[in-house]
Design an enzyme around this catalytic site. Structure first.
Site, PDB file in Angstrom:
ATOM      1  N   HIS A   9       0.849  -1.124  -0.073  1.00 19.40           N
ATOM      2  CA  HIS A   9      -0.033   0.078   0.014  1.00 19.40           C
ATOM      3  C   HIS A   9       0.867   1.214   0.037  1.00 19.40           C
ATOM      4  CE1 HIS A   9      -3.899  -2.275   1.129  1.00 19.40           C
ATOM      5  NE2 HIS A   9      -2.645  -3.230   1.335  1.00 19.40           N
ATOM      6  N   ASP A 114      -5.851   5.719   0.848  1.00 18.95           N
ATOM      7  CA  ASP A 114      -5.812   4.208   0.724  1.00 18.95           C
ATOM      8  C   ASP A 114      -7.389   3.990   1.176  1.00 18.95           C
ATOM      9  OD1 ASP A 114      -6.044   0.981   1.576  1.00 18.95           O
ATOM     10  OD2 ASP A 114      -3.867   1.323   0.734  1.00 18.95           O
TER      11      ASP A 114
END
Length: 154
Positions: A9, A114
């Site tokens: 991520h 995210d």
């Protein structure tokens, strides 16, 4: 940029940051000090100068422990990441304060976060010159395949 503090991520939003700064747009990358450091150390193939153009904001997370991964689970949820997910909620206040500072400095701010960090950036909605966009780190093919498998056979 507000990444979930797990390597895949972090990398994706760091690479997006690199692309954005190539257009002369300022980028602020907000996360825990430890995870930001890990992301910067693992960058390969960039001009070293480009990393200095990204403004990193290093916040502290309380100590936490993660259990080892359990690959034999019948439900393929990465339970070893659950403590990290839980502790990342502590980033809400410092990220909110950062957004307030940036909104006073810039005419418009865009927050790319995210999808797992939505709770951290939820205060964007009260900042009049800010908007947020969710960055989905799961490949489109994986999402499609998940939806495809959920369709009942007739």
């Amino acid at each position: 940029m507000v990444p979930f503090p797990a390597q895949g991520h972090l990398n994706q939003l760091l690479h997006l940051s690199h692309l954005v700064i190539s257009y002369g747009i300022p980028v602020h990358y907000a996360g825990s000090a430890m995870h930001n450091h890990q992301a910067k150390v693992r960058v390969q193939g960039w001009d070293p100068e480009s990393l200095t153009k990204i403004q990193f904001h290093n916040f502290q997370l309380p100590p936490y422990t993660s259990p080892p991964p359990k690959p034999d689970l019948c439900v393929p949820f990465p339970v070893h990441l659950q403590p990290l997910f839980d502790i990342s909620t502590h980033l809400r206040k410092p990220v909110s304060e950062l957004l307030d500072q940036l909104s006073a400095k810039y005419r418009r701010i865009i927050v790319v976060h995210d999808s797992m960090m939505a709770s951290v950036v939820q205060d964007v909605k009260v900042i009049p010159n800010a908007e947020s966009f969710r960055f989905v780190t799961v490949p489109a093919f994986t999402q499609f395949f998940g939806f495809w498998q959920a369709i009942p056979e007739s």
